[in-house]
Design an enzyme around this catalytic site. Structure first.
Site, PDB file in Angstrom:
ATOM      1  N   ALA A   3      25.888  19.684 -10.815  1.00 17.84           N
ATOM      2  CA  ALA A   3      25.509  19.483  -9.407  1.00 17.84           C
ATOM      3  C   ALA A   3      24.385  20.430  -8.978  1.00 17.84           C
ATOM      4  O   ALA A   3      23.527  20.046  -8.179  1.00 17.84           O
ATOM      5  CB  ALA A   3      26.725  19.684  -8.514  1.00 17.84           C
ATOM      6  N   ASP A  18      32.510  18.983  -2.849  1.00 23.70           N
ATOM      7  CA  ASP A  18      33.888  19.485  -2.994  1.00 23.70           C
ATOM      8  C   ASP A  18      34.003  20.201  -4.332  1.00 23.70           C
ATOM      9  O   ASP A  18      34.637  19.705  -5.266  1.00 23.70           O
ATOM     10  CB  ASP A  18      34.867  18.303  -2.910  1.00 23.70           C
ATOM     11  CG  ASP A  18      36.320  18.767  -3.063  1.00 23.70           C
ATOM     12  OD1 ASP A  18      36.604  19.947  -2.774  1.00 23.70           O
ATOM     13  OD2 ASP A  18      37.157  17.939  -3.470  1.00 23.70           O
ATOM     14  N   CYS A  62      38.052  25.018  -1.888  1.00 22.32           N
ATOM     15  CA  CYS A  62      39.489  25.162  -2.153  1.00 22.32           C
ATOM     16  C   CYS A  62      39.806  26.558  -2.697  1.00 22.32           C
ATOM     17  O   CYS A  62      40.886  26.794  -3.226  1.00 22.32           O
ATOM     18  CB  CYS A  62      39.974  24.091  -3.130  1.00 22.32           C
ATOM     19  SG  CYS A  62      39.130  24.155  -4.703  1.00 22.32           S
TER      20      CYS A  62
HETATM   21  N1  SAH Z   1      36.536  15.770  -4.961  1.00 18.56           N
HETATM   22  C1  SAH Z   1      37.583  15.633  -5.948  1.00 18.56           C
HETATM   23  C2  SAH Z   1      38.035  16.945  -6.543  1.00 18.56           C
HETATM   24  C3  SAH Z   1      36.948  17.766  -7.150  1.00 18.56           C
HETATM   25  S1  SAH Z   1      37.536  18.964  -8.253  1.00 18.56           S
HETATM   26  C4  SAH Z   1      38.772  14.871  -5.353  1.00 18.56           C
HETATM   27  O1  SAH Z   1      38.857  14.733  -4.126  1.00 18.56           O
HETATM   28  O2  SAH Z   1      39.610  14.404  -6.124  1.00 18.56           O
HETATM   29  C5  SAH Z   1      36.057  19.596  -8.869  1.00 18.56           C
HETATM   30  C6  SAH Z   1      35.280  18.708  -9.809  1.00 18.56           C
HETATM   31  O3  SAH Z   1      34.033  19.351 -10.033  1.00 18.56           O
HETATM   32  C7  SAH Z   1      35.901  18.477 -11.181  1.00 18.56           C
HETATM   33  O4  SAH Z   1      36.004  17.097 -11.408  1.00 18.56           O
HETATM   34  C8  SAH Z   1      34.891  19.101 -12.168  1.00 18.56           C
HETATM   35  O5  SAH Z   1      34.730  18.324 -13.346  1.00 18.56           O
HETATM   36  C9  SAH Z   1      33.624  19.099 -11.371  1.00 18.56           C
HETATM   37  N2  SAH Z   1      32.619  20.133 -11.685  1.00 18.56           N
HETATM   38  C10 SAH Z   1      32.832  21.431 -11.996  1.00 18.56           C
HETATM   39  N3  SAH Z   1      31.647  22.078 -12.111  1.00 18.56           N
HETATM   40  C11 SAH Z   1      30.681  21.176 -11.859  1.00 18.56           C
HETATM   41  C12 SAH Z   1      29.253  21.244 -11.804  1.00 18.56           C
HETATM   42  N4  SAH Z   1      28.600  22.381 -12.033  1.00 18.56           N
HETATM   43  N5  SAH Z   1      28.573  20.119 -11.486  1.00 18.56           N
HETATM   44  C13 SAH Z   1      29.222  18.956 -11.237  1.00 18.56           C
HETATM   45  N6  SAH Z   1      30.578  18.831 -11.283  1.00 18.56           N
HETATM   46  C14 SAH Z   1      31.286  19.929 -11.582  1.00 18.56           C
END
Ligand code: SAH
Length: 386
Positions: A270, A290, A330
């Site tokens: 991201a 998120d 979170c």
């Molecule tokens: N929004 C989701 C929960 C997100 S949990 C819901 O409501 O169910 C966080 C997510 O971020 C995980 O799926 C993980 O794979 C992802 N993640 C972790 N680091 C990341 C990064 N640098 N870029 C993109 N995604 C990432």
């Protein structure tokens, strides 16, 4: 039960002030091993019954204040019934039945996914009550199967083994969850947490309502398409972005399950992708960020705040004037004031006029008790971006 554990006045005061934990430094004597213990004050006056964890700094977790009450299957069953009664009226088939300390049952998590139960036993003291707890779950929830997702790091700190264990019946690989008009498949055996992030349920519904008909949506850190699915009920197009290929494979399955053809998955980091979207002049009516908990400890907070600010700053730049950013954190260690300051810093650097429209939090099935700060961790904001 061994002879009573006596605690210092400071330890006893924690309980009277509404917090169930007593730390090792407040114990005047120790028990022989993990399990239920009677607790008394310095002079020997009974204070109640607690779970004792010999390896943890959190040595005692209060279960029952009345020292005359016996903790057996019936006790657990009654506590589960009370927790369930507090959840009546939830409009979904997947929710948290027991949120640990938030429901007076420290270190116990019980999530219901339709006709199945996924639970976590997170302390050495609690582990000794496993059979009583499983029996009580059977009696109160009558599930087709009970899975223990005990594959979590905190168990190691308690001196417990980590693992995934089926303890009753059978539990399928995927369970269909109904969330408003959206359906998605939770993954109890392999998914994160107990198979889904149940705590964002209401905030996902909110994101769906923010979407203008035919608009464009971006769901960063999407996991299995969670917020994106709700935006897709109205949007012309939505991107579900995550770094995990496995999560996105399931996001695509979830889009298909709902018959959505307007949801595209993008596997990317991201931090990079938000910048690339900006360079490519891509704009969205609703952006959701998120991220996972960047602050796993208090010491990690400054670094985590830099990460949150970076994500939010670049997300704000992508919002169409008059559009929305739904931003969540979170991390327990990032408290509301830090969260709001971080958002304000991101807003200032973005050069956009950003209005706080709504503070969002965790839903009632993830009960946050005010005298137990550790029960509250989820913060989110609905921001209008002009
Ligand atoms: N929004 C989701 C929960 C997100 S949990 C819901 O409501 O169910 C966080 C997510 O971020 C995980 O799926 C993980 O794979 C992802 N993640 C972790 N680091 C990341 C990064 N640098 N870029 C993109 N995604 C990432």
């Amino acid at each position: 039960m061994t002879s009573p554990i006596r605690v210092s006045r400071r330890g006893g005061d924690r309980w009277t002030q509404g917090h169930p934990w007593i730390y090792a430094s407040d114990l005047l004597n120790e028990a022989d091993g993990p399990g239920l213990v009677a607790v008394a004050d310095q002079r020997g006056k009974p204070l109640g019954t607690a779970l004792y964890s010999p390896r943890s700094e959190i040595r005692l977790r209060l279960l029952e204040r009345d020292p005359t009450v016996v903790i057996d299957t019936t006790w657990w069953r009654r506590r589960l019934e009370q927790a369930l009664a507090r959840r009546v009226g939830l409009d979904t088939n997947a929710y948290r039945v027991v949120h640990g300390e938030g429901d007076g049952l420290p270190s116990l998590i019980i999530d219901r996914y339709d006709q199945w139960v996924v639970a976590q036993l997170l302390s050495a003291g609690l582990e000794t009550e496993r059979e009583n707890i499983v029996t009580a779950i059977e009696a109160v929830l009558a599930p087709k199967g009970i899975l223990l997702r005990n594959d979590v790091g905190v168990r190691r700190r308690e001196g417990l083994a980590e693992g995934i264990e089926l303890v009753r019946g059978s539990v399928p690989d995927a369970i269909e969850v109904r969330e408003g008009t959206v359906r998605y498949l939770a993954a109890p055996w392999t998914g994160q947490k107990t198979g889904a992030f149940l705590d964002q349920r209401e905030n996902r519904l909110r994101a769906g309502r923010l979407m203008p008909p035919g608009g464009r949506g971006l769901d960063c850190f999407s996991y299995h398409g969670s917020f994106a699915l709700h935006m897709a009920t109205r949007a012309g197009s939505v991107i579900a972005l995550d770094v995990s290929q496995d999560a996105l494979r399931r996001a695509a399955d979830n889009a298909a399950l709902n018959g959505f053809t307007n949801l595209a998955c993008r596997e990317a980091d991201a931090f990079d992708a938000l910048r690339e979207f900006d360079r490519a002049r891509q704009r969205f009516d609703v952006v959701v960020v998120d991220p996972p908990a960047f602050a796993k400890s208090k010491a990690a907070l400054p670094q985590a705040i830099r990460g949150y600010k970076d994500v939010n700053l670049h997300a704000l730049r992508l919002v169409e004037p008059g559009g929305w950013l739904l931003s969540a954190s979170c991390s327990f260690h990032l408290r509301w004031p830090d969260f709001l300051t971080m958002l304000a810093d991101a807003a200032r650097d973005s050069g956009r006029r950003v209005t706080m429209v709504e503070h969002l939090t965790q839903p009632a099935d993830h009960a946050e008790v005010l005298t137990i700060p550790e029960t509250g961790y989820l913060k989110a904001a609905v921001l209008r971006v002009d």
